[in-house]
Write a protein that holds these residues in place. Structure first.
Motif, PDB file in Angstrom:
ATOM      1  N   VAL A 158      -5.052   2.189  -5.044  1.00  0.00           N
ATOM      2  CA  VAL A 158      -4.704   1.227  -4.000  1.00  0.00           C
ATOM      3  C   VAL A 158      -5.401  -0.113  -4.247  1.00  0.00           C
ATOM      4  O   VAL A 158      -4.755  -1.168  -4.242  1.00  0.00           O
ATOM      5  N   VAL A 186     -10.828   1.514   0.944  1.00  0.00           N
ATOM      6  CA  VAL A 186      -9.910   2.587   1.346  1.00  0.00           C
ATOM      7  C   VAL A 186     -10.762   3.690   1.941  1.00  0.00           C
ATOM      8  O   VAL A 186     -11.745   4.116   1.334  1.00  0.00           O
ATOM      9  N   VAL A 235      -0.140   7.470  -6.219  1.00  0.00           N
ATOM     10  CA  VAL A 235      -1.031   8.494  -5.664  1.00  0.00           C
ATOM     11  C   VAL A 235      -0.307   9.816  -5.451  1.00  0.00           C
ATOM     12  O   VAL A 235      -0.783  10.877  -5.892  1.00  0.00           O
ATOM     13  N   ASP A 236       0.850   9.771  -4.783  1.00  0.00           N
ATOM     14  CA  ASP A 236       1.544  11.015  -4.446  1.00  0.00           C
ATOM     15  C   ASP A 236       1.911  11.877  -5.652  1.00  0.00           C
ATOM     16  O   ASP A 236       1.804  13.109  -5.567  1.00  0.00           O
ATOM     17  N   ILE A 294       0.840  -1.203   0.000  1.00  0.00           N
ATOM     18  CA  ILE A 294       0.000   0.000   0.000  1.00  0.00           C
ATOM     19  C   ILE A 294       0.872   1.248   0.000  1.00  0.00           C
ATOM     20  O   ILE A 294       0.636   2.180  -0.790  1.00  0.00           O
ATOM     21  N   LEU A 307       0.936   4.222  -2.758  1.00  0.00           N
ATOM     22  CA  LEU A 307       0.736   5.630  -2.391  1.00  0.00           C
ATOM     23  C   LEU A 307       1.910   6.482  -2.881  1.00  0.00           C
ATOM     24  O   LEU A 307       1.701   7.548  -3.467  1.00  0.00           O
ATOM     25  N   VAL A 346     -10.109  10.733  -2.060  1.00  0.00           N
ATOM     26  CA  VAL A 346      -9.888   9.347  -1.629  1.00  0.00           C
ATOM     27  C   VAL A 346     -10.766   8.403  -2.452  1.00  0.00           C
ATOM     28  O   VAL A 346     -10.296   7.380  -2.952  1.00  0.00           O
ATOM     29  N   SER A 358       0.097  11.710   0.579  1.00  0.00           N
ATOM     30  CA  SER A 358      -0.706  10.750   1.324  1.00  0.00           C
ATOM     31  C   SER A 358       0.185   9.889   2.207  1.00  0.00           C
ATOM     32  O   SER A 358       1.381   9.764   1.949  1.00  0.00           O
ATOM     33  N   SER A 359      -0.427   9.288   3.222  1.00  0.00           N
ATOM     34  CA  SER A 359       0.294   8.334   4.060  1.00  0.00           C
ATOM     35  C   SER A 359      -0.702   7.304   4.574  1.00  0.00           C
ATOM     36  O   SER A 359      -1.889   7.602   4.761  1.00  0.00           O
ATOM     37  N   LEU A 360      -0.218   6.106   4.789  1.00  0.00           N
ATOM     38  CA  LEU A 360      -1.040   5.041   5.334  1.00  0.00           C
ATOM     39  C   LEU A 360      -1.073   5.185   6.852  1.00  0.00           C
ATOM     40  O   LEU A 360      -0.028   5.177   7.504  1.00  0.00           O
ATOM     41  N   VAL A 371      -6.171   6.023   4.994  1.00  0.00           N
ATOM     42  CA  VAL A 371      -5.180   6.899   4.385  1.00  0.00           C
ATOM     43  C   VAL A 371      -5.415   8.331   4.838  1.00  0.00           C
ATOM     44  O   VAL A 371      -6.544   8.827   4.818  1.00  0.00           O
ATOM     45  N   VAL A 380      -7.391   7.827  -4.799  1.00  0.00           N
ATOM     46  CA  VAL A 380      -6.628   6.957  -3.910  1.00  0.00           C
ATOM     47  C   VAL A 380      -7.186   5.536  -3.930  1.00  0.00           C
ATOM     48  O   VAL A 380      -6.441   4.563  -4.094  1.00  0.00           O
TER      49      VAL A 380
END
Length: 100
Positions: free
Chosen positions: A66, A76, A19-20, A11, A15, A58, A30-32, A42, A62
């Motif tokens: 993910v 998510v 995603v980033d 994941i 991200l 999201v 983003s961060s988990l 997230v 996201v």
């Protein structure tokens, strides 16, 4: 010796690499926060953290990346919690005690 890659590692990789770069166009990231029972939580960072469209980000960006990249993820969800650091900063501004 074989390195085991955890679901969390997968994941975080999605991200960081998928995603980033998209969120960076809007000065965010983003961060988990957690992965529990097939659900990835997230947290959006930077400018995206305070964006009124965070939930839509999201759901529309996201989640697609993910779930498309990590089949173990069932859902998510946005982690909209406030960090302890931000709460401490607010307390300092308001003249309250720092949380230790």
């Amino acid at each position: 010796m074989t390195d085991l890659i955890t679901v969390e590692d997968k994941i975080v990789n999605v991200l960081a690499n998928k995603v980033d770069p998209v969120l960076a166009e809007h000065f965010g990231g983003s961060s988990l926060s957690a992965f529990e029972d097939g659900i990835a939580y997230v947290k959006l960072t930077g400018a995206c953290a305070q964006c009124p469209s965070a939930q839509e980000t999201v759901e529309g960006i996201v989640k697609d990346f993910v779930m498309g990249g990590v089949p173990e993820v069932r859902d998510v969800r946005l982690d909209a919690s406030v960090s302890d650091e931000l709460l401490d900063f607010a307390r300092q501004i308001l003249g309250g005690e720092k949380n230790d």
